[in-house]
Design an enzyme around this catalytic site. Structure first.
Site, PDB file in Angstrom:
ATOM      1  N   ASP A  30       0.899  -1.085  -0.072  1.00 16.07           N
ATOM      2  CA  ASP A  30       0.024  -0.002   0.062  1.00 16.07           C
ATOM      3  C   ASP A  30       0.902   1.319   0.034  1.00 16.07           C
ATOM      4  O   ASP A  30       2.106   1.140   0.357  1.00 16.07           O
ATOM      5  CB  ASP A  30      -0.913  -0.022   1.163  1.00 16.07           C
ATOM      6  CG  ASP A  30      -2.302   0.902   0.915  1.00 16.07           C
ATOM      7  OD1 ASP A  30      -3.051   0.111   0.771  1.00 16.07           O
ATOM      8  OD2 ASP A  30      -2.112   1.981   1.047  1.00 16.07           O
ATOM      9  N   CYS A 270     -20.359   0.541  -1.673  1.00 21.45           N
ATOM     10  CA  CYS A 270     -20.505  -0.275  -3.043  1.00 21.45           C
ATOM     11  C   CYS A 270     -21.963  -0.203  -3.773  1.00 21.45           C
ATOM     12  O   CYS A 270     -21.838   0.581  -4.935  1.00 21.45           O
ATOM     13  CB  CYS A 270     -20.567  -1.960  -2.573  1.00 21.45           C
ATOM     14  SG  CYS A 270     -19.092  -2.139  -1.866  1.00 21.45           S
TER      15      CYS A 270
HETATM   16  C1  UGA Z   1     -22.438  -5.300  -0.838  1.00 13.99           C
HETATM   17  C2  UGA Z   1     -22.990  -6.710  -1.481  1.00 13.99           C
HETATM   18  O1  UGA Z   1     -24.141  -7.235  -0.621  1.00 13.99           O
HETATM   19  C3  UGA Z   1     -21.760  -7.633  -1.493  1.00 13.99           C
HETATM   20  O2  UGA Z   1     -22.041  -8.783  -2.241  1.00 13.99           O
HETATM   21  C4  UGA Z   1     -20.317  -6.948  -2.471  1.00 13.99           C
HETATM   22  O3  UGA Z   1     -19.367  -7.849  -2.549  1.00 13.99           O
HETATM   23  C5  UGA Z   1     -20.331  -5.613  -1.890  1.00 13.99           C
HETATM   24  O4  UGA Z   1     -21.537  -4.795  -1.619  1.00 13.99           O
HETATM   25  C6  UGA Z   1     -19.249  -5.057  -2.806  1.00 13.99           C
HETATM   26  O5  UGA Z   1     -19.432  -4.669  -3.909  1.00 13.99           O
HETATM   27  O6  UGA Z   1     -17.950  -4.649  -2.541  1.00 13.99           O
HETATM   28  P1  UGA Z   1     -22.043  -4.620   1.541  1.00 13.99           P
HETATM   29  O7  UGA Z   1     -22.032  -3.101   0.907  1.00 13.99           O
HETATM   30  O8  UGA Z   1     -21.036  -4.883   2.574  1.00 13.99           O
HETATM   31  O9  UGA Z   1     -21.918  -5.653   0.392  1.00 13.99           O
HETATM   32  O10 UGA Z   1     -23.363  -4.587   2.531  1.00 13.99           O
HETATM   33  P2  UGA Z   1     -24.622  -5.471   2.089  1.00 13.99           P
HETATM   34  O11 UGA Z   1     -25.110  -6.247   3.365  1.00 13.99           O
HETATM   35  O12 UGA Z   1     -25.108  -5.717   0.851  1.00 13.99           O
HETATM   36  O13 UGA Z   1     -25.738  -4.090   2.600  1.00 13.99           O
HETATM   37  C7  UGA Z   1     -25.803  -2.797   1.795  1.00 13.99           C
HETATM   38  C8  UGA Z   1     -26.938  -1.833   2.041  1.00 13.99           C
HETATM   39  O14 UGA Z   1     -28.234  -2.609   1.950  1.00 13.99           O
HETATM   40  C9  UGA Z   1     -27.029  -1.687   3.479  1.00 13.99           C
HETATM   41  O15 UGA Z   1     -27.288  -0.320   3.860  1.00 13.99           O
HETATM   42  C10 UGA Z   1     -28.141  -2.473   4.150  1.00 13.99           C
HETATM   43  O16 UGA Z   1     -28.612  -1.940   5.172  1.00 13.99           O
HETATM   44  C11 UGA Z   1     -28.935  -2.307   3.141  1.00 13.99           C
HETATM   45  N1  UGA Z   1     -29.880  -3.501   2.821  1.00 13.99           N
HETATM   46  C12 UGA Z   1     -29.443  -4.745   2.805  1.00 13.99           C
HETATM   47  C13 UGA Z   1     -31.481  -3.202   3.087  1.00 13.99           C
HETATM   48  O17 UGA Z   1     -31.954  -1.975   3.216  1.00 13.99           O
HETATM   49  N2  UGA Z   1     -32.329  -4.156   2.863  1.00 13.99           N
HETATM   50  C14 UGA Z   1     -31.600  -5.408   2.898  1.00 13.99           C
HETATM   51  O18 UGA Z   1     -32.741  -6.478   2.757  1.00 13.99           O
HETATM   52  C15 UGA Z   1     -30.427  -5.693   2.647  1.00 13.99           C
END
Ligand code: UGA
Length: 438
Positions: A30, A270
């Site tokens: 890094d 993301c």
């Molecule tokens: C997301 C994807 O789920 C991963 O598969 C992907 O690798 C990652 O982005 C990336 O591109 O690096 P992440 O951002 O860590 O992962 O989090 P998530 O668990 O997917 O949640 C994202 C957002 O959606 C959160 O704010 C969560 O509260 C919201 N969410 C999720 C909802 O509002 N409702 C749901 O049913 C699920």
């Protein structure tokens, strides 16, 4: 295999640690001395369950070493494969900013010049279709003076890990996508994943398809969330509880209950950035992606749905429970709480916020609000409470915690973590996203 990880942020460090744990020799590099020094001590600068333990183990057994980029290149350590894991932020217009990808490609090109064995460069960062073959490849060839296919290989291997469950997602992934410029590059990358369960599907494809798979998956999940949020907003207005609706439709295996949780919207590093980057990429081709544009606009308005539930905010004392974009992370990037706080500040409110991990990060954005050490302290003497993140300790709050602490017990449940009936019976005013019953 000897593996270089270029960019030891979230994805880089998790990837490097997991590869090391599977027996590879990993060099995490890094440009940020603070990050590198911290990794050397086995302390990740990010909060991710299980990461510190695994990192410490693999530093101790010698499988993982961290270097400042300059230091690494000067040592002339030659690896078989390198992974570009640098960030790909958004420009102001939503398009992807490739400056870190360009820096990394130039550095790797210069590194390749001196490598006298076949080496494969893998792009793991999320990049829009065409980036690996039209941005990374020319820079690698220019700076190395070498030819792809003959002297080095090139792959695109997107990552699907979620913050909060990154290690498990990486080691027990549902697929391994191997986008390769030629068969030889693909075979070498497959070798890195040799110790992963053989039943995990390997998707062998070209570079652009691998890039597109990542955007399609994130855009689909974001679409599911905005869809159910829109339905929740309608339910609330027509006297229906969206929880029953979401549960019922989720029983159909064609829909599935996953990612059907409605609330104050999606955040993180993301979904917001990736959906916008795909929109921008589509528009550059002359195509207008109407659905994806609606996904974004619904999401941007969703935190304000919680705000609409309070008639008069002027001068009120407000408790905010949860600041991170989701539980089990200290990450506040694009968190719905940011929008809520910004709006609340326009109403002359006194804000008392609580989050078990993310308060220090939020303090950098909003130094003037009060951050408390416990949810109960945040509730004390408040007029209204907004539940913004479904942390376990917030979900476990009992009606008496609100009754004893708050000036006027009034809960706006932005994540639908509480039982409305229980709250109402206890004498607490309750409103929740998608809750249309009174
Ligand atoms: C997301 C994807 O789920 C991963 O598969 C992907 O690798 C990652 O982005 C990336 O591109 O690096 P992440 O951002 O860590 O992962 O989090 P998530 O668990 O997917 O949640 C994202 C957002 O959606 C959160 O704010 C969560 O509260 C919201 N969410 C999720 C909802 O509002 N409702 C749901 O049913 C699920």
């Amino acid at each position: 295999m000897k593996i270089v990880i270029l960019g030891s942020g979230y994805v880089g460090l998790v990837t490097g640690t997991c590869f090391a744990d599977k027996g590879h020799k990993v060099y995490c590099i890094d440009v940020d001395p603070k990050k590198v020094n911290s990794i050397k001590k086995g302390i990740p600068l990010i909060f991710e369950p299980g990461l510190e333990k695994l990192l410490k183990k693999n530093i101790k057994n010698g499988n993982l070493e961290a270097f400042l980029a300059k230091e690494f290149y000067s040592k002339k350590i030659f690896a078989n494969i390198s992974f570009i894991c640098v960030p790909t932020p958004s420009n102001d217009d939503g398009s992807i900013n490739l400056k870190f990808i360009e820096f990394a490609s130039k550095d790797l090109g210069n590194y390749l010049k001196n490598v006298n064995q076949y080496h494969v460069v893998v792009v793991k960062s999320t990049v829009v279709p065409g980036t690996t073959d039209s941005v990374v490849l020319p820079l690698l060839e220019k700076h190395s003076g070498k030819k792809v296919g003959k002297d080095f290989g090139l792959c695109m291997n997107p990552e699907f890990l979620r913050e909060g469950s990154a290690i498990e997602d990486f080691l027990k992934t549902d697929k391994i996508v191997i986008g390769a410029i030629d068969e030889k590059s693909g075979k070498i990358l497959e070798g890195v994943y040799e110790n992963w369960d053989k039943s995990i599907p390997r998707i062998n494809t070209n570079l652009r398809t691998a890039e597109m798979i990542k955007y399609t998956q994130n855009s689909f999940l974001a679409t599911k969330i905005s869809f159910i949020n829109e339905i929740a907003n309608i339910c609330q207005r027509v006297g229906v509880d969206a929880k029953d609706v979401s549960y019922a439709i989720g029983l159909d295996p064609r829909i599935s209950p996953k990612f059907l949780r409605f609330g104050v919207g999606y955040g993180g590093s993301c979904f917001p950035k990736d959906v916008k980057a795909l929109i921008s990429t589509a528009e550059k081709t002359g195509y207008t992606p109407e659905l994806l544009k609606s996904v974004v606009s619904i999401n941007e308005k969703q935190p304000l749905e919680a705000l609409k539930m309070v008639d008069d905010l002027e001068g009120k004392t407000v408790s905010i429970l949860g600041l991170s974009f989701k539980p089990d992370t200290d990450d506040i990037r694009e968190s719905p709480s940011i929008k809520l706080i910004t709006e609340l500040q326009k109403h002359n409110t006194v804000i008392k916020a609580y989050d078990p991990k993310a308060a220090e990060n939020m303090r950098k954005l909003f130094p003037d609000i009060t951050y408390t050490n416990s949810p109960k302290e945040s509730l004390r003497d408040s007029d209204v409470c907004f539940v913004m993140t479904e942390w376990k300790e917030i979900k476990e709050l009992k009606p008496k915690d609100f009754l004893i602490s708050m000036k006027t017990p009034f809960v706006v449940d932005g994540r639908r973590v509480f039982d409305p009936e229980e709250k109402k019976k206890a004498g607490i005013s309750y409103k929740g996203i998608g809750y249309g019953l009174s």
